[in-house]
Design a protein around this motif. Structure first.
Motif, PDB file in Angstrom:
ATOM      1  N   GLY A   1       0.849  -1.183   0.000  1.00 53.77           N
ATOM      2  CA  GLY A   1       0.000   0.000   0.000  1.00 53.77           C
ATOM      3  C   GLY A   1       0.888   1.238   0.000  1.00 53.77           C
ATOM      4  N   GLY A   2       0.438   2.314  -0.622  1.00 53.53           N
ATOM      5  CA  GLY A   2       1.245   3.528  -0.695  1.00 53.53           C
ATOM      6  C   GLY A   2       1.602   4.088   0.660  1.00 53.53           C
ATOM      7  N   GLU A   3       0.629   4.134   1.565  1.00 53.73           N
ATOM      8  CA  GLU A   3       0.898   4.679   2.903  1.00 53.73           C
ATOM      9  C   GLU A   3       1.846   3.770   3.677  1.00 53.73           C
ATOM     10  OE1 GLU A   3      -3.137   7.288   3.718  1.00 53.73           O
ATOM     11  OE2 GLU A   3      -3.019   5.259   4.523  1.00 53.73           O
ATOM     12  N   GLN A   4       1.747   2.457   3.456  1.00 56.36           N
ATOM     13  CA  GLN A   4       2.703   1.539   4.070  1.00 56.36           C
ATOM     14  C   GLN A   4       4.117   1.857   3.593  1.00 56.36           C
ATOM     15  OE1 GLN A   4       0.966  -2.259   2.784  1.00 56.36           O
ATOM     16  NE2 GLN A   4       0.913  -2.894   4.917  1.00 56.36           N
ATOM     17  N   ALA A   5       4.269   2.034   2.303  1.00 51.86           N
ATOM     18  CA  ALA A   5       5.588   2.299   1.731  1.00 51.86           C
ATOM     19  C   ALA A   5       6.169   3.607   2.265  1.00 51.86           C
ATOM     20  CB  ALA A   5       5.503   2.342   0.208  1.00 51.86           C
ATOM     21  N   ILE A   6       5.326   4.597   2.482  1.00 52.83           N
ATOM     22  CA  ILE A   6       5.798   5.863   3.053  1.00 52.83           C
ATOM     23  C   ILE A   6       6.320   5.640   4.468  1.00 52.83           C
ATOM     24  CG2 ILE A   6       5.008   8.110   3.919  1.00 52.83           C
ATOM     25  CD1 ILE A   6       3.220   8.308   1.456  1.00 52.83           C
ATOM     26  N   GLU A   7       5.628   4.817   5.238  1.00 50.46           N
ATOM     27  CA  GLU A   7       6.086   4.495   6.596  1.00 50.46           C
ATOM     28  C   GLU A   7       7.434   3.773   6.547  1.00 50.46           C
ATOM     29  OE1 GLU A   7       3.073   2.259   8.537  1.00 50.46           O
ATOM     30  OE2 GLU A   7       1.631   3.909   8.586  1.00 50.46           O
ATOM     31  N   TYR A   8       7.589   2.849   5.600  1.00 44.82           N
ATOM     32  CA  TYR A   8       8.864   2.140   5.463  1.00 44.82           C
ATOM     33  C   TYR A   8       9.989   3.123   5.140  1.00 44.82           C
ATOM     34  CZ  TYR A   8       5.735  -1.921   4.816  1.00 44.82           C
ATOM     35  OH  TYR A   8       4.765  -2.881   4.965  1.00 44.82           O
ATOM     36  N   ALA A   9       9.715   4.040   4.217  1.00 44.02           N
ATOM     37  CA  ALA A   9      10.725   5.020   3.818  1.00 44.02           C
ATOM     38  C   ALA A   9      11.121   5.911   4.990  1.00 44.02           C
ATOM     39  CB  ALA A   9      10.197   5.870   2.665  1.00 44.02           C
ATOM     40  N   ALA A  10      10.142   6.291   5.802  1.00 46.13           N
ATOM     41  CA  ALA A  10      10.432   7.121   6.974  1.00 46.13           C
ATOM     42  C   ALA A  10      11.306   6.371   7.968  1.00 46.13           C
ATOM     43  CB  ALA A  10       9.122   7.561   7.633  1.00 46.13           C
ATOM     44  N   SER A  11      11.043   5.083   8.147  1.00 42.67           N
ATOM     45  CA  SER A  11      11.843   4.276   9.066  1.00 42.67           C
ATOM     46  C   SER A  11      13.276   4.136   8.554  1.00 42.67           C
ATOM     47  CB  SER A  11      11.202   2.894   9.232  1.00 42.67           C
ATOM     48  OG  SER A  11      11.934   2.096  10.124  1.00 42.67           O
ATOM     49  N   ILE A  12      13.431   3.932   7.241  1.00 38.90           N
ATOM     50  CA  ILE A  12      14.771   3.824   6.649  1.00 38.90           C
ATOM     51  C   ILE A  12      15.523   5.137   6.812  1.00 38.90           C
ATOM     52  CG2 ILE A  12      16.020   3.523   4.469  1.00 38.90           C
ATOM     53  CD1 ILE A  12      13.739   1.631   3.595  1.00 38.90           C
ATOM     54  N   LYS A  13      14.814   6.252   6.680  1.00 39.11           N
ATOM     55  CA  LYS A  13      15.441   7.561   6.838  1.00 39.11           C
ATOM     56  C   LYS A  13      15.981   7.749   8.252  1.00 39.11           C
ATOM     57  CE  LYS A  13      16.457  11.818   5.629  1.00 39.11           C
ATOM     58  NZ  LYS A  13      17.517  12.122   4.637  1.00 39.11           N
ATOM     59  N   LYS A  14      15.219   7.293   9.245  1.00 44.81           N
ATOM     60  CA  LYS A  14      15.690   7.388  10.634  1.00 44.81           C
ATOM     61  C   LYS A  14      16.928   6.521  10.843  1.00 44.81           C
ATOM     62  CE  LYS A  14      11.012   8.116  12.460  1.00 44.81           C
ATOM     63  NZ  LYS A  14       9.929   7.508  13.277  1.00 44.81           N
ATOM     64  N   MET A  15      16.969   5.367  10.195  1.00 44.74           N
ATOM     65  CA  MET A  15      18.077   4.430  10.353  1.00 44.74           C
ATOM     66  C   MET A  15      19.324   4.907   9.600  1.00 44.74           C
ATOM     67  SD  MET A  15      18.060   0.365   9.418  1.00 44.74           S
ATOM     68  CE  MET A  15      17.492   0.696   7.752  1.00 44.74           C
ATOM     69  N   LEU A  16      19.106   5.419   8.387  1.00 48.94           N
ATOM     70  CA  LEU A  16      20.221   5.866   7.536  1.00 48.94           C
ATOM     71  C   LEU A  16      19.929   7.288   7.056  1.00 48.94           C
ATOM     72  CD1 LEU A  16      20.537   2.595   5.398  1.00 48.94           C
ATOM     73  CD2 LEU A  16      21.989   3.263   7.327  1.00 48.94           C
ATOM     74  N   PRO A  17      20.182   8.290   7.888  1.00 48.23           N
ATOM     75  CA  PRO A  17      19.784   9.672   7.578  1.00 48.23           C
ATOM     76  C   PRO A  17      20.355  10.217   6.277  1.00 48.23           C
ATOM     77  CG  PRO A  17      20.438   9.462   9.873  1.00 48.23           C
ATOM     78  CD  PRO A  17      20.817   8.186   9.201  1.00 48.23           C
ATOM     79  N   THR A  18      21.564   9.785   5.886  1.00 49.42           N
ATOM     80  CA  THR A  18      22.200  10.345   4.693  1.00 49.42           C
ATOM     81  C   THR A  18      22.012   9.479   3.450  1.00 49.42           C
ATOM     82  OG1 THR A  18      24.314   9.272   5.253  1.00 49.42           O
ATOM     83  CG2 THR A  18      23.946  11.495   6.101  1.00 49.42           C
ATOM     84  N   PHE A  19      21.267   8.405   3.582  1.00 53.16           N
ATOM     85  CA  PHE A  19      21.052   7.529   2.431  1.00 53.16           C
ATOM     86  C   PHE A  19      20.012   8.140   1.495  1.00 53.16           C
ATOM     87  CE2 PHE A  19      18.586   3.853   0.647  1.00 53.16           C
ATOM     88  CZ  PHE A  19      19.540   3.482  -0.290  1.00 53.16           C
ATOM     89  N   ASP A  20      20.375   8.283   0.213  1.00 51.83           N
ATOM     90  CA  ASP A  20      19.483   8.888  -0.777  1.00 51.83           C
ATOM     91  C   ASP A  20      18.605   7.811  -1.403  1.00 51.83           C
ATOM     92  OD1 ASP A  20      18.190  10.371  -2.657  1.00 51.83           O
ATOM     93  OD2 ASP A  20      19.986  10.984  -3.767  1.00 51.83           O
ATOM     94  N   GLN A  21      17.363   7.755  -0.958  1.00 51.66           N
ATOM     95  CA  GLN A  21      16.441   6.753  -1.460  1.00 51.66           C
ATOM     96  C   GLN A  21      15.934   7.083  -2.860  1.00 51.66           C
ATOM     97  OE1 GLN A  21      13.524   5.240   1.493  1.00 51.66           O
ATOM     98  NE2 GLN A  21      14.501   6.574   2.992  1.00 51.66           N
ATOM     99  N   GLN A  22      16.261   8.295  -3.353  1.00 48.03           N
ATOM    100  CA  GLN A  22      15.801   8.728  -4.669  1.00 48.03           C
ATOM    101  C   GLN A  22      16.812   8.457  -5.770  1.00 48.03           C
ATOM    102  OE1 GLN A  22      12.553   9.104  -3.564  1.00 48.03           O
ATOM    103  NE2 GLN A  22      12.491  10.541  -5.249  1.00 48.03           N
ATOM    104  N   SER A  23      18.067   8.304  -5.374  1.00 49.93           N
ATOM    105  CA  SER A  23      19.112   8.186  -6.393  1.00 49.93           C
ATOM    106  C   SER A  23      19.050   6.841  -7.093  1.00 49.93           C
ATOM    107  CB  SER A  23      20.488   8.365  -5.755  1.00 49.93           C
ATOM    108  OG  SER A  23      20.784   7.274  -4.894  1.00 49.93           O
ATOM    109  N   SER A  24      19.471   6.820  -8.342  1.00 53.82           N
ATOM    110  CA  SER A  24      19.509   5.573  -9.102  1.00 53.82           C
ATOM    111  C   SER A  24      20.560   4.626  -8.544  1.00 53.82           C
ATOM    112  CB  SER A  24      19.808   5.869 -10.580  1.00 53.82           C
ATOM    113  OG  SER A  24      21.024   6.606 -10.711  1.00 53.82           O
ATOM    114  N   ALA A  25      21.635   5.211  -7.980  1.00 56.55           N
ATOM    115  CA  ALA A  25      22.700   4.385  -7.406  1.00 56.55           C
ATOM    116  C   ALA A  25      22.218   3.621  -6.174  1.00 56.55           C
ATOM    117  CB  ALA A  25      23.904   5.260  -7.038  1.00 56.55           C
ATOM    118  N   GLY A  26      21.323   4.224  -5.430  1.00 55.83           N
ATOM    119  CA  GLY A  26      20.832   3.574  -4.210  1.00 55.83           C
ATOM    120  C   GLY A  26      19.509   2.870  -4.384  1.00 55.83           C
ATOM    121  N   ALA A  27      19.013   2.788  -5.605  1.00 53.69           N
ATOM    122  CA  ALA A  27      17.686   2.214  -5.847  1.00 53.69           C
ATOM    123  C   ALA A  27      17.598   0.769  -5.392  1.00 53.69           C
ATOM    124  CB  ALA A  27      17.330   2.322  -7.326  1.00 53.69           C
TER     125      ALA A  27
END
Length: 608
Positions: free
Chosen positions: A117-143
């Protein structure tokens, strides 16, 4: 019988005298209070100052406009559907709504691919951001890494129901495999097959993942080097009642060579046993080697052998048990619990099989998974399905949400155009022309004189409200509104009902409009009470009583019975006395079973 009734009347007369005195006092106090109540409406001159009234009017206008603003913003918020969905991204990423919309588009594309679900995925992304603050989830290298971490988030938090903290710790453990972090899930998932749990009833995957998540980062780092090893070690440790950190602590304690050798020699003296395996090799040395290699599975098997060989001695020899606990770097209670579990499971052949597994097959399987360099979507779907601990209704809810977000228009907006849509809506609602129109056409914008008039109106209403509230607190009646809507004092009236034992009271000079009377009720109202020098009504009572008080009661009774009497006023009598007299006469007449003034089934009336 007559003497008893006569005594009751005398007592009633005494009560009436006291009540008359108190009524007079109450009336005087009431007059003072009513004057103060009136002053609340016509007094307080400072509140009539022009500046005070103007400020009050401005305050009212501000309050009015604030409510309009709140209503406008609330109505507009319904149009900001994408911005509302992305609030968690704004907060966690610390970015603008426009940037959050761009991140959201990428996240929704990934969610659509994996069936989230879209809202689920947003929650996952927020959790990853807390774990890895400098990780770029948008970049093609980090896809690829973002995809792996999202999969871990989904399996652990949604399917297995683990906490965000446990998921974060396991994700960091899995990160040793880089962009293929999600393959670590397959190590745990394959435990069921490796441990012959083909039916999937043992829950080995969750047990292994939760055990690893509960372990300290130092334990994960040292013993997570061999693929699949820590997963198997978790199952072995939990079978004996230990956690991974307990096994790691034992290894550290044994690596303190000098003290551990001394403790081992003392144990030999106390027990008469050497800590060796069937081939005569030192078990403590084997544990040390396993710790240095980072092979916790072997360490767990070695500890199991020690408990198996020394179980009888440790159960029966307190001093030996204490020394073994010290040697292993644990407290006696932990060691005792392990002995109890070991004995309980001694008849289970599966425990012996588990402890004898060296993990080679599992390790080879894990290496093969890593060699493939990727978990396919099909593999992920199967893993997710096999290890989904949710109930059917939860699974169904997610599937329906995914189905809704798969609709063509909504899918296009979520994955491609939501940033544009949000920007357009924002521009429309915040443009200067929109704000000016609302300000000029909707908001209140009174002139100075109008604001002063508004303040004066609200000032009068507030002071009237204060007077009404204060009057009600007195408990002496209420203020009745006149045609102008302003409360004014009115005169009291007390009206006994025609039958029964209830006394009805109303505001002065007026009856409330919602009051209705029974057709049989007798109602008498007079401003002038009868004088006390009139002839007694039923003179026998007056003569029997030997005083004039009974004559006063009966004079009031006559006035009540002859409600159309035109008797002229005599001496000025307080209106409160008349009212109380009427109440007492009514109470006497309504007394059940009394034959004082009326017949009963057994006796004629005593007085006519």
């Amino acid at each position: 019988m007559a003497r008893s009734l006569f005594s009751s009347v005398e007592a009633l007369q005494d009560t009436f005298k006291v009540f008359t005195t108190e009524t007079g006092k109450m009336t005087a106090v009431g007059v003072i209070m009513r004057k103060k109540l009136a002053a609340q409406i016509v007094g307080m001159e400072a509140l009539n100052d022009a500046t005070v009234l103007l400020n009050r009017g401005i305050s009212s206008q501000i309050g009015f406009n604030k409510k309009l603003i709140d209503s406008y913003v609330e109505a507009a918020a319904e149009s900001m559907v994408f911005e509302n969905r992305n609030k968690e991204l704004n907060k966690t990423f610390g970015i603008s709504s426009a940037a959050a919309a761009k991140v959201s588009q990428t996240i929704h594309k990934l969610a659509k691919t994996h069936g989230f679900g879209g809202e689920q995925a947003i929650e996952y992304a927020a959790s990853i951001k807390k774990m890895l603050p400098t990780f770029d989830q948008q970049s093609s290298a980090g896809a690829k890494t973002a995809e792996s971490l999202q999969r871990i988030q989904h399996v652990l938090t949604t399917n297995l129901g683990l906490t965000e903290e446990a998921t974060t710790k396991y994700s960091l453990y899995a990160s040793k495999n880089g962009e293929n972090a999600d393959i670590t899930l397959q190590f745990a998932s394959s435990l069921g097959k490796y441990l012959k749990d083909d039916s999937g009833t043992m829950g080995y995957m969750k047990m292994a993942i939760q055990g690893i998540a509960e372990a300290g980062e130092d334990t994960q780092l040292q013993f997570g080097k061999i693929p699949g090893n820590l997963e198997l070690a978790t199952i072995k440790a939990k079978s004996l009642g230990f956690e991974l950190d307990d096994l790691a602590q034992t290894g550290k304690n044994l690596l303190n060579i000098e003290s551990s050798i001394g403790d081992e020699l003392e144990y030999q003296l106390l027990s008469g046993h050497r800590l060796v395996d069937a081939g005569g090799k030192s078990l403590t040395n084997a544990y040390r080697e396993a710790t240095l290699r980072g092979n916790m599975s072997d360490a767990a098997s070695t500890l199991n052998t020690i408990l198996e060989n020394e179980g009888t001695v440790l159960e029966n020899n307190l001093f030996a048990r204490e020394k073994m606990a010290k040697l292993m770097g644990m407290d006696e209670a932990t060691l005792s619990r392990a002995l109890q579990k070991k004995k309980l499971l001694s008849s289970d052949a599966g425990l012996s099989v588990l402890m004898n597994l060296d993990g080679t097959e599992l390790q080879e399987t894990a290496k093969g998974m890593l060699a493939n360099n990727k978990m396919t979507q099909k593999q992920f779907d199967e893993l997710s399905k096999l290890n989904d601990t949710r109930t059917t209704d939860d699974i169904m809810r997610q599937q329906l949400i995914v189905a809704e977000e798969s609709k063509e228009v909504l899918t296009n907006m979520l994955t491609k155009t939501q940033a544009t849509q949000m920007a357009a809506a924002k521009a429309a609602l915040t443009s200067k022309s929109s704000i000016d129109n609302f300000s000029n056409d909707v908001m209140s914008n009174l002139k100075t004189e109008q604001l002063t008039t508004l303040g004066q109106t609200e000032n009068i209403a507030k002071r009237n409200e204060m007077a009404v509230a204060a009057y009600a607190q007195m408990g002496a009646g209420q203020l009745a509104p006149n045609n102008a809507g302003i409360a004014v004092p009115v005169k009291d009236a007390v009206i006994p009902s025609g039958y029964g034992d209830r006394i009805l009271t109303f505001p002065k000079d007026t009856l409330q409009p919602n009051i209705a009377f029974n057709d049989k009720d007798n109602i008498m109202a007079t401003t002038y009470p009868p004088t006390f020098d009139q002839p007694t009504y039923g003179g026998d009572m007056g003569q029997s009583s030997g005083n004039n008080s009974s004559a006063e009661y009966l004079s009031l009774a006559k006035a009540l019975a002859e409600n159309n009497s035109s008797a002229t006023p005599g001496a000025s009598t307080d209106a409160g006395i008349m009212a109380m007299g009427l109440m007492i006469v009514a109470a006497i007449n309504s007394a059940k079973g009394s034959n004082l003034f009326g017949k009963t089934s057994m006796n004629d009336s005593l007085y006519p």
